[in-house]
Write an enzyme that holds these catalytic residues in place. Structure first.
Site, PDB file in Angstrom:
ATOM      1  CE  LYS A 218       3.405 -41.028  -5.252  1.00 40.41           C
ATOM      2  NZ  LYS A 218       3.250 -42.202  -4.356  1.00 40.41           N
ATOM      3  CG  ASP A 223       8.677 -42.649  -2.348  1.00 39.02           C
ATOM      4  OD1 ASP A 223       9.321 -41.935  -1.551  1.00 39.02           O
ATOM      5  OD2 ASP A 223       7.640 -43.272  -2.043  1.00 39.02           O
ATOM      6  CE  LYS A 230       8.904 -45.875  -1.024  1.00 39.04           C
ATOM      7  NZ  LYS A 230       7.618 -46.376  -0.501  1.00 39.04           N
ATOM      8  CG  ASP A 241       5.719 -43.555  -6.159  1.00 41.71           C
ATOM      9  OD1 ASP A 241       4.608 -44.111  -6.290  1.00 41.71           O
ATOM     10  OD2 ASP A 241       6.072 -42.987  -5.113  1.00 41.71           O
ATOM     11  CG  ASP A 300       7.402 -44.336   2.226  1.00 40.42           C
ATOM     12  OD1 ASP A 300       7.641 -43.851   1.098  1.00 40.42           O
ATOM     13  OD2 ASP A 300       7.220 -45.554   2.422  1.00 40.42           O
ATOM     14  CD  GLU A 302       6.057 -40.130  -1.602  1.00 39.25           C
ATOM     15  OE1 GLU A 302       5.711 -40.618  -2.699  1.00 39.25           O
ATOM     16  OE2 GLU A 302       6.140 -40.809  -0.565  1.00 39.25           O
ATOM     17  NE  ARG A 304      -0.677 -40.319   2.157  1.00 39.36           N
ATOM     18  CZ  ARG A 304      -0.922 -41.451   2.821  1.00 39.36           C
ATOM     19  NH1 ARG A 304      -1.609 -41.401   3.942  1.00 39.36           N
ATOM     20  NH2 ARG A 304      -0.480 -42.606   2.377  1.00 39.36           N
TER      21      ARG A 304
END
Length: 450
Positions: A218, A223, A230, A241, A300, A302, A304
């Site tokens: 990833k 993010d 968030k 992230d 949130d 995202e 996956r």
């Protein structure tokens, strides 16, 4: 780099030996400027790594500028692998995160190793230095703020390191990804003015034509949570992230530098998850490269989405025989396992066994999560093939199962390093505040041993 001592007059001599004292007991030796490090009664490789790190930190605190690691007794007990662990611990303990201010901090302690120098020990020490370099490279990437590491800049830095190591590099940009039908990847990546990149790295050290193992990491360089915004307290560290992407980059560069006889493809879907007028929204239904449709429960979730398309690309375009994905994927895994252990999921027991053996060599911990059929009900959608969140808890498990749907029958392991990728307070002596480089050495050993 730590090499065998030739001529050195060190500030400190560090001795490592089994003893009755508790493990990692560091105290002055009988001679001036000597630190005696007890490894306890049953030393192992991880204990040696921690001992070397603790000893180097002690030398630095005492103002020492150089140290000699006496590894003779470690070699007698644990062989060449023990010397490699000494080198890794000493190197990683002295890692310094990149800064953009005037104060660069004190210089590192210069180190050398005193131990039997044979072909085997030379090779082990050289490999240990390569792995330490790879972990530090990954830490540098993760510790770089989003203002200095957009998807394009991540692609540039990773490609530069890869090409230098002899790794084939390809960067897939937005138009090509759209032509491939990578709608899930683009739903996230086009939410930002900093456009997405799919970074593909290929090391071909194995038999020509042999199907590669794919490492998918990833690469969310920031993010915000998108429209499922968030809270400010959770957003502060979201430039980290992309730790999964950093891990696969570090691992494949190390494999290439070691000239490992294996074929490996690393894929890093690099994006920012921001808010824009055409950002994807909760309730949307989007497509994917696999043809599966996805209902968005939260923007949130995202990571996956981008991993789903990268896994599909690995299988359909790269012909991967096995897939391992690694990601700072869920806060749920942190609540489950804390900061010392990462979560895992697999559809293949043999591949998971290989992962656990590799983790043992690396000194890392992974805990396999259950995948009972009832959990799959939590990611079913009445509007699409899959739901990108969970209808009723089990967030770490359902995130893994979502990705497993895109792996299909291909042997697959999922690693959730949301808790282990960075620490505010180091758990082990070879860690420092910030990025840990989690996953690099485990992925390296997994691929090397396949």
């Amino acid at each position: 780099m730590i090499t065998f001592a030739k001529e050195m007059s060190p500030d400190w001599v560090l001795t490592f030996a089994e003893g009755e004292e508790k493990a990692l007991d560091v105290r002055p030796g009988e001679e001036a400027r000597t630190l005696r490090v007890s490894l306890g009664r049953e030393p192992d490789l991880e204990l040696v790594r921690r001992a070397a790190a603790k000893a180097l930190r002690t030398v630095a605190q005492l103002g020492g500028g150089s140290a000699l690691l006496q590894g003779g007794e470690v070699y007698e007990r644990l062989g060449a692998e023990g010397l490699a662990a000494l080198v890794q611990g000493a190197r990683l303990a002295q890692y310094k995160a990149p800064t953009w201010g005037a104060d660069k901090g004190p210089e590192a302690v210069a180190c050398a190793l005193e131990a039997p120098e044979t072909g085997e020990t030379q090779a082990a020490v050289a490999e240990a230095n390569i792995l330490a370099d790879a972990v530090c490279f990954a830490r540098d990437l993760v510790n770089t703020p989003a203002s200095h590491l957009t998807p394009a800049e991540l692609a540039r830095r990773v490609a530069e390191a890869a090409v230098e190591a002899g790794v084939e590099t390809q960067i897939v940009e937005e138009d090509e990804a759209r032509a491939l039908g990578m709608d899930a990847f683009l739903a996230v990546g086009t939410s930002s003015a900093n456009r997405p990149r799919l970074i593909i790295l290929r090391w071909r050290g194995g038999e020509p034509g042999q199907a590669p193992i794919a490492l998918v990491g990833k690469g969310v360089t920031f993010d915000s949570g998108g429209y499922s915004l968030k809270p400010a307290s959770s957003m502060r560290e979201m430039f980290t992230d992309m730790a999964g992407g950093a891990a696969v980059a570090g691992a494949i560069v190390a494999l290439a530098r070691q000239k490992a006889p294996v074929n490996v493809t690393a894929l890093i879907p690099a994006v920012e998850n921001r808010i824009s007028p055409d950002s994807f929204l909760p309730g949307d239904v989007i497509g994917s490269m696999s043809g599966k449709t996805i209902e968005i429960g939260t923007t949130d979730a995202e990571g996956r989405l981008i991993l789903a398309d990268a896994i599909t690309y690995a299988i359909e375009k790269e012909g991967a025989a096995k897939v391992v994905d690694i990601a700072t994927l869920t806060g749920a895994i942190v609540r489950m396992l804390g900061y010392s252990t990462a979560g895992a999921m697999a559809n293949d027991d043999a591949l998971y066994g290989e992962l656990q053996r590799a983790a043992g060599q690396a000194g890392e911990r992974y805990w396999r999560m259950p995948d009972y059929p009832e959990y799959r009900e939590l990611i079913k959608s009445s509007a699409a093939d899959l739901y990108n969140s969970s209808w009723d808890g089990c967030g770490a498990i359902t995130a893994g199962l979502f990705l497993g749907a895109f792996a299909g029958e291909t042997p697959w392991v999922h690693l959730d390093i949301a808790g282990t990728a960075r620490v505010n307070k180091p758990i082990w002596p070879y860690q420092s505040k910030g990025a840990t480089g989690a996953g690099v050495t485990t992925l390296y050993h997994l691929c090397k041993n396949c």
